[in-house]
Design a protein around this motif. Structure first.
Motif, PDB file in Angstrom:
ATOM      1  N   TYR A 193      51.504  71.120  50.381  1.00  0.00           N
ATOM      2  CA  TYR A 193      52.125  71.986  51.390  1.00  0.00           C
ATOM      3  C   TYR A 193      51.060  72.701  52.209  1.00  0.00           C
ATOM      4  CZ  TYR A 193      54.276  76.228  53.254  1.00  0.00           C
ATOM      5  OH  TYR A 193      54.662  77.265  54.077  1.00  0.00           O
ATOM      6  N   THR A 194      50.046  73.234  51.533  1.00  0.00           N
ATOM      7  CA  THR A 194      48.984  73.955  52.237  1.00  0.00           C
ATOM      8  C   THR A 194      48.242  73.042  53.200  1.00  0.00           C
ATOM      9  OG1 THR A 194      48.710  75.374  50.291  1.00  0.00           O
ATOM     10  CG2 THR A 194      46.941  75.385  51.918  1.00  0.00           C
ATOM     11  N   MET A 195      47.977  71.816  52.769  1.00  0.00           N
ATOM     12  CA  MET A 195      47.287  70.870  53.640  1.00  0.00           C
ATOM     13  C   MET A 195      48.119  70.537  54.870  1.00  0.00           C
ATOM     14  SD  MET A 195      45.821  68.378  50.668  1.00  0.00           S
ATOM     15  CE  MET A 195      45.437  67.072  51.804  1.00  0.00           C
ATOM     16  N   VAL A 196      49.412  70.314  54.666  1.00  0.00           N
ATOM     17  CA  VAL A 196      50.277  69.929  55.790  1.00  0.00           C
ATOM     18  C   VAL A 196      50.381  71.064  56.809  1.00  0.00           C
ATOM     19  CG1 VAL A 196      52.627  69.313  56.444  1.00  0.00           C
ATOM     20  CG2 VAL A 196      51.584  68.245  54.441  1.00  0.00           C
ATOM     21  N   VAL A 197      50.683  72.276  56.344  1.00  0.00           N
ATOM     22  CA  VAL A 197      50.858  73.377  57.295  1.00  0.00           C
ATOM     23  C   VAL A 197      49.541  73.722  57.980  1.00  0.00           C
ATOM     24  CG1 VAL A 197      52.851  74.327  56.074  1.00  0.00           C
ATOM     25  CG2 VAL A 197      50.559  75.150  55.502  1.00  0.00           C
ATOM     26  N   THR A 198      48.416  73.595  57.278  1.00  0.00           N
ATOM     27  CA  THR A 198      47.124  73.867  57.906  1.00  0.00           C
ATOM     28  C   THR A 198      46.807  72.839  58.977  1.00  0.00           C
ATOM     29  OG1 THR A 198      46.306  74.863  55.852  1.00  0.00           O
ATOM     30  CG2 THR A 198      44.665  74.217  57.472  1.00  0.00           C
ATOM     31  N   SER A 199      47.149  71.586  58.724  1.00  0.00           N
ATOM     32  CA  SER A 199      46.873  70.539  59.711  1.00  0.00           C
ATOM     33  C   SER A 199      47.699  70.706  60.973  1.00  0.00           C
ATOM     34  CB  SER A 199      47.140  69.163  59.093  1.00  0.00           C
ATOM     35  OG  SER A 199      48.530  68.968  58.861  1.00  0.00           O
ATOM     36  N   LEU A 200      48.808  71.448  60.891  1.00  0.00           N
ATOM     37  CA  LEU A 200      49.688  71.633  62.056  1.00  0.00           C
ATOM     38  C   LEU A 200      49.425  72.950  62.784  1.00  0.00           C
ATOM     39  CD1 LEU A 200      53.025  70.354  60.483  1.00  0.00           C
ATOM     40  CD2 LEU A 200      51.511  69.120  62.042  1.00  0.00           C
ATOM     41  N   LYS A 201      48.428  73.695  62.333  1.00  0.00           N
ATOM     42  CA  LYS A 201      48.095  74.967  62.981  1.00  0.00           C
ATOM     43  C   LYS A 201      46.899  74.797  63.917  1.00  0.00           C
ATOM     44  CE  LYS A 201      49.592  77.892  59.095  1.00  0.00           C
ATOM     45  NZ  LYS A 201      49.145  78.846  58.048  1.00  0.00           N
ATOM     46  N   SER A 202      46.784  75.716  64.861  1.00  0.00           N
ATOM     47  CA  SER A 202      45.584  75.781  65.682  1.00  0.00           C
ATOM     48  C   SER A 202      44.515  76.568  64.930  1.00  0.00           C
ATOM     49  CB  SER A 202      45.885  76.454  67.022  1.00  0.00           C
ATOM     50  OG  SER A 202      46.266  77.814  66.807  1.00  0.00           O
ATOM     51  N   MET A 203      43.281  76.468  65.378  1.00  0.00           N
ATOM     52  CA  MET A 203      42.209  77.199  64.711  1.00  0.00           C
ATOM     53  C   MET A 203      42.406  78.708  64.831  1.00  0.00           C
ATOM     54  SD  MET A 203      40.241  75.289  63.015  1.00  0.00           S
ATOM     55  CE  MET A 203      39.047  76.583  62.679  1.00  0.00           C
ATOM     56  N   ASP A 204      43.029  79.186  65.919  1.00  0.00           N
ATOM     57  CA  ASP A 204      43.287  80.624  66.047  1.00  0.00           C
ATOM     58  C   ASP A 204      44.225  81.106  64.953  1.00  0.00           C
ATOM     59  OD1 ASP A 204      41.668  80.790  68.274  1.00  0.00           O
ATOM     60  OD2 ASP A 204      43.317  80.370  69.670  1.00  0.00           O
ATOM     61  N   GLU A 205      45.248  80.317  64.619  1.00  0.00           N
ATOM     62  CA  GLU A 205      46.155  80.679  63.527  1.00  0.00           C
ATOM     63  C   GLU A 205      45.453  80.620  62.179  1.00  0.00           C
ATOM     64  OE1 GLU A 205      50.488  79.578  63.510  1.00  0.00           O
ATOM     65  OE2 GLU A 205      49.764  78.109  64.977  1.00  0.00           O
ATOM     66  N   ILE A 206      44.617  79.621  61.988  1.00  0.00           N
ATOM     67  CA  ILE A 206      43.929  79.470  60.710  1.00  0.00           C
ATOM     68  C   ILE A 206      43.008  80.655  60.456  1.00  0.00           C
ATOM     69  CG2 ILE A 206      42.239  78.053  59.462  1.00  0.00           C
ATOM     70  CD1 ILE A 206      43.455  75.610  60.826  1.00  0.00           C
ATOM     71  N   ARG A 207      42.382  81.183  61.496  1.00  0.00           N
ATOM     72  CA  ARG A 207      41.459  82.312  61.324  1.00  0.00           C
ATOM     73  C   ARG A 207      42.173  83.578  60.873  1.00  0.00           C
ATOM     74  NH1 ARG A 207      39.606  80.250  66.394  1.00  0.00           N
ATOM     75  NH2 ARG A 207      37.739  78.962  66.114  1.00  0.00           N
ATOM     76  N   LEU A 208      43.479  83.635  61.006  1.00  0.00           N
ATOM     77  CA  LEU A 208      44.222  84.810  60.535  1.00  0.00           C
ATOM     78  C   LEU A 208      44.249  84.886  59.016  1.00  0.00           C
ATOM     79  CD1 LEU A 208      47.263  84.731  63.005  1.00  0.00           C
ATOM     80  CD2 LEU A 208      45.193  86.149  63.151  1.00  0.00           C
ATOM     81  N   GLY A 209      43.978  83.779  58.336  1.00  0.00           N
ATOM     82  CA  GLY A 209      43.896  83.777  56.887  1.00  0.00           C
ATOM     83  C   GLY A 209      45.220  83.668  56.169  1.00  0.00           C
ATOM     84  N   GLN A 210      46.304  83.398  56.873  1.00  0.00           N
ATOM     85  CA  GLN A 210      47.629  83.288  56.245  1.00  0.00           C
ATOM     86  C   GLN A 210      47.891  81.808  55.931  1.00  0.00           C
ATOM     87  OE1 GLN A 210      50.242  85.102  59.115  1.00  0.00           O
ATOM     88  NE2 GLN A 210      49.415  87.167  58.766  1.00  0.00           N
ATOM     89  N   ILE A 211      47.303  81.370  54.828  1.00  0.00           N
ATOM     90  CA  ILE A 211      47.294  79.929  54.564  1.00  0.00           C
ATOM     91  C   ILE A 211      48.665  79.380  54.179  1.00  0.00           C
ATOM     92  CG2 ILE A 211      44.866  79.942  53.904  1.00  0.00           C
ATOM     93  CD1 ILE A 211      45.732  79.889  51.003  1.00  0.00           C
ATOM     94  N   PHE A 212      49.557  80.223  53.661  1.00  0.00           N
ATOM     95  CA  PHE A 212      50.867  79.731  53.237  1.00  0.00           C
ATOM     96  C   PHE A 212      51.943  79.890  54.307  1.00  0.00           C
ATOM     97  CE2 PHE A 212      48.948  81.077  49.083  1.00  0.00           C
ATOM     98  CZ  PHE A 212      48.707  79.787  48.639  1.00  0.00           C
ATOM     99  N   SER A 213      51.617  80.535  55.411  1.00  0.00           N
ATOM    100  CA  SER A 213      52.613  80.751  56.459  1.00  0.00           C
ATOM    101  C   SER A 213      52.823  79.471  57.258  1.00  0.00           C
ATOM    102  CB  SER A 213      52.164  81.869  57.397  1.00  0.00           C
ATOM    103  OG  SER A 213      50.959  81.502  58.061  1.00  0.00           O
ATOM    104  N   LEU A 214      54.047  79.303  57.769  1.00  0.00           N
ATOM    105  CA  LEU A 214      54.353  78.149  58.605  1.00  0.00           C
ATOM    106  C   LEU A 214      53.680  78.286  59.960  1.00  0.00           C
ATOM    107  CD1 LEU A 214      58.155  77.751  57.788  1.00  0.00           C
ATOM    108  CD2 LEU A 214      56.289  76.289  57.000  1.00  0.00           C
ATOM    109  N   PRO A 215      53.352  77.175  60.609  1.00  0.00           N
ATOM    110  CA  PRO A 215      52.725  77.265  61.936  1.00  0.00           C
ATOM    111  C   PRO A 215      53.690  77.835  62.967  1.00  0.00           C
ATOM    112  CG  PRO A 215      53.251  74.991  61.388  1.00  0.00           C
ATOM    113  CD  PRO A 215      53.490  75.787  60.149  1.00  0.00           C
ATOM    114  N   ALA A 216      53.154  78.616  63.901  1.00  0.00           N
ATOM    115  CA  ALA A 216      53.985  79.191  64.955  1.00  0.00           C
ATOM    116  C   ALA A 216      54.586  78.092  65.822  1.00  0.00           C
ATOM    117  CB  ALA A 216      53.157  80.156  65.808  1.00  0.00           C
ATOM    118  N   THR A 217      53.802  77.093  66.130  1.00  0.00           N
ATOM    119  CA  THR A 217      54.280  75.919  66.877  1.00  0.00           C
ATOM    120  C   THR A 217      53.662  74.676  66.235  1.00  0.00           C
ATOM    121  OG1 THR A 217      52.451  76.079  68.456  1.00  0.00           O
ATOM    122  CG2 THR A 217      54.530  77.168  69.056  1.00  0.00           C
TER     123      THR A 217
END
Length: 294
Positions: free
Chosen positions: A37-61
């Protein structure tokens, strides 16, 4: 009072043991699925979202640009061609390696099932122990041998290496399966004039389809996920997907793009995962049909 379920099974009782069992299964499933799950949601995030450190949150888009970059634009040092070439290299390595090791192992297993001298069980036990020796021990002799026959750093060389290292286990699995087949079946075929190869192709191999599925899945997964042998024997032009994934993740050029790394990791693992999901029931049938007999 009449039985409310006269013709059917009685409803299962909810007990503390059953509740504990299902609770354990749910926790175990979550434990093993959380990294995916962590790998999938991280792959669908932008780097700006990843820098927020919320690794378990769903991507905004949903952003699939990391997947496209991982496939055809990720950098391995100064070369930015993605993991696509590694995928086709893995296909070219895995398919012939699996086909050859399964066929040769089936023939060897059938031949050994007919050879039953005194102490055969001890002999096959020693063969199994030899097949479980870590192959890292054989790397240097194999490198020298492959270099002497001009197959080092070649596609044919890495295929041959995988076939050699896969044969002991494959042979023993087929041998144990064929030993469980009644001898009268082969004797009747010999009376009708059938020879070794006709009995093998027309009788034994069709019977062993469940074992072929089991061994093919084991070999496919092991060869596809291999890193060390591919790194040592394949050569620069034939590096499998796992080696290229390592090169992408560990590159020191530019920003470390975690979304691209996660996407590349999933792309590397998706083929064996798909095979297990699609062929899992055949694998279980093969195991139940005699994969551990003998």
């Amino acid at each position: 009072m009449a039985d409310p379920h006269p013709n059917g099974p009685k409803p299962a009782r909810i007990t503390a043991g059953r509740i504990g069992l299902y609770a354990f299964l749910v926790v175990a499933a979550l434990f093993f699925l959380l990294p995916l799950y962590t790998m999938v949601v991280t792959s669908l995030k932008s780097m700006d979202e990843i820098r927020l450190g919320q690794i378990f949150s769903l991507p905004a888009t949903l952003d699939f640009s990391a997947w496209m970059t991982a496939w055809s634009g990720a950098c391995m040092g100064t070369v930015c061609v993605g993991i696509r070439s590694g995928f086709w290299n893995s296909v070219a390595i895995t398919l012939p390696s699996v086909a050859l090791s399964v066929f040769i192992g089936a023939v060897n297993g059938y031949a050994l099932s007919l050879w039953r001298p005194r102490g055969a069980n001890l002999l096959f036990g020693l063969l199994m122990a030899g097949g479980l020796i870590p192959y890292q021990i054989f790397l240097y002799p194999m490198v020298r041998a492959m270099a002497n026959i001009d197959l080092y750093n070649s596609l044919a060389g890495i295929i041959l290496v995988h076939v050699i290292f896969g044969l002991p286990l494959v042979t023993l699995l087929f041998r144990n399966y064929f030993v469980s087949v009644p001898e009268e079946l082969c004797k009747a075929a010999r009376v009708d004039g059938a020879g070794f190869w006709r009995i093998f192709f027309e009788i034994m191999l069709p019977i062993a389809v469940p074992m072929v599925v089991v061994v093919s899945m084991l070999q496919f997964t092991g060869i596809w996920n291999d890193f060390l042998l591919g790194l040592v024997f394949a050569g620069r032009d034939n590096l499998p997907m796992t080696v290229q994934l390592n090169n992408i993740v560990n590159t020191t050029m530019g920003e470390r793009t975690y979304n691209v790394n996660m996407a590349a990791t999933i792309l590397t693992a998706i083929v064996p995962l798909a095979i297990y999901f699609l062929s899992g029931r055949w694998f279980v049938r093969g195991i139940a049909a005699g994969a551990v007999k003998g």
